[in-house]
Design an enzyme around this catalytic site. Structure first.
Site, mmCIF file in Angstrom:
data_model
loop_
_atom_site.group_PDB
_atom_site.id
_atom_site.type_symbol
_atom_site.label_atom_id
_atom_site.label_comp_id
_atom_site.label_asym_id
_atom_site.label_seq_id
_atom_site.Cartn_x
_atom_site.Cartn_y
_atom_site.Cartn_z
ATOM 1 C CG HIS A 1 -2.853 -18.574 14.655
ATOM 2 N ND1 HIS A 1 -1.522 -18.465 14.996
ATOM 3 C CD2 HIS A 1 -2.988 -19.792 14.064
ATOM 4 C CE1 HIS A 1 -0.878 -19.561 14.618
ATOM 5 N NE2 HIS A 1 -1.747 -20.388 14.068
ATOM 6 N NE ARG B 1 7.045 8.548 -9.245
ATOM 7 C CZ ARG B 1 6.466 7.868 -8.263
ATOM 8 N NH1 ARG B 1 5.334 8.297 -7.762
ATOM 9 N NH2 ARG B 1 7.036 6.782 -7.807
ATOM 10 N N PRO C 1 -5.427 -8.798 2.060
ATOM 11 C CG PRO C 1 -6.090 -8.234 4.226
ATOM 12 C CD PRO C 1 -5.143 -9.090 3.462
ATOM 13 C CD GLU C 2 -5.019 -5.351 -3.775
ATOM 14 O OE1 GLU C 2 -5.338 -4.213 -4.171
ATOM 15 O OE2 GLU C 2 -4.340 -6.142 -4.454
#
Ligand SMILES: [Zn+2]
Length: 283
Positions: free
Chosen positions: A100, A162, A2-3
């Protein structure tokens, strides 16, 4: 996995069932998931009223009237199931217990929230609401991509010196909170930035374009999640995963969708994760 949009969808699905309601009984079926559960978690959750559900990055934060906050992380395979909701939004009866089902919250209303996670990379913790932002999982993460702290000048500053590839710089949770592999690929495609280009060598204009693009890809996915919520209510009560179409993610070898572009989408591996991009559109 899941994002952020999936986690936000879970938060929005749980909020009406939990907010304002008392956890009559917290059933904790094992001592740990990814990490050990906090001491006496079941006892500390039982009897407390849920004040509100927040999201920080990919964590759901449940503020309780006991002045503690529960943190829920779905990990790789975590699912939230809602059943027996008397409000009628989730019309399913309680399912039979499954192997689960690690944590079950029995709400005083009769609703039941089940945290099921076969791979057990998920997590739960419980700590004082006061100072919650200093929790080790939360302390060092960057601004929320949909919040006010994430704007052009911030992102320019964060990327300025960066040398890391743009893909990695955006996946770095210190740059921006909760962006994952899928939505980084999509945002880079839309802003025409090559995923391997060193962050400091991306033009100011493109960085500026990236901020609204990141918000758009996330908001569109959250919207898709929102419409899927209606289906969850009618189907099996499971929250968090929904169908959403992507421009580049998972489309290796398929034609680029940019009008006039004849290229096909390519896949490379960066830091062990697949990156999908258009070699012509993204520079
Ligand atoms: Zn293209």
């Amino acid at each position: 996995m899941p994002e952020l949009p999936e986690v936000e969808t879970v938060r929005r699905g749980l909020a009406p069932v939990m907010e304002g309601n008392v956890i009559a009984k917290a059933q904790v079926n094992r001592p740990d998931l990814r990490w050990p559960f906090p001491e006496n978690m079941a006892e500390r959750l039982t009897g407390s009223r849920v004040l509100r559900l927040r999201r920080r990055s990919k964590y759901i934060l449940v503020d309780l009237d006991s002045q503690e906050t529960a943190l829920i992380h779905l990990g790789m395979s975590g699912r939230m199931l809602v059943s027996g909701d008397p409000l009628g939004q989730f019309v399913h009866d309680h399912p039979l217990p499954e192997k689960h089902d690690h944590v079950v919250l029995h709400m005083e209303t009769g609703a039941r929230i089940t945290f099921n996670d076969p791979r057990r990379f998920g997590a739960m913790d419980l700590f004082a609401t006061d100072g919650a932002e200093t929790h080790p999982l939360l302390a060092s993460i960057g601004p929320e991509p949909l919040g006010n702290g994430f704007d052009e000048s911030y992102l320019r500053g964060a990327l300025a010196h960066r040398n890391t590839p743009m893909k990695s710089a955006l996946l770095d949770q210190k740059t921006v909170a909760g962006l994952g592999n899928i939505y980084v690929c999509e945002a880079l495609f839309r802003s025409k930035i090559h995923p391997t280009r060193p962050a400091r060598r991306v033009s100011k204009d493109r960085i500026s374009r990236l901020v609204p693009v990141i918000r758009d890809v996330l908001n569109e996915a959250i919207e898709a999640g929102g419409s899927s919520l209606r289906d969850f209510r009618q189907a099996d009560g499971e929250l968090g995963y929904f169908q959403h179409s992507f421009d580049v993610y998972g489309r290796e070898g398929e034609p680029c969708r940019t009008p006039g572009c004849a290229s096909t989408i390519r896949r490379i591996v960066q830091s062990g994760r697949s990156t999908f991009y258009c070699p012509t559109c993204q520079r």
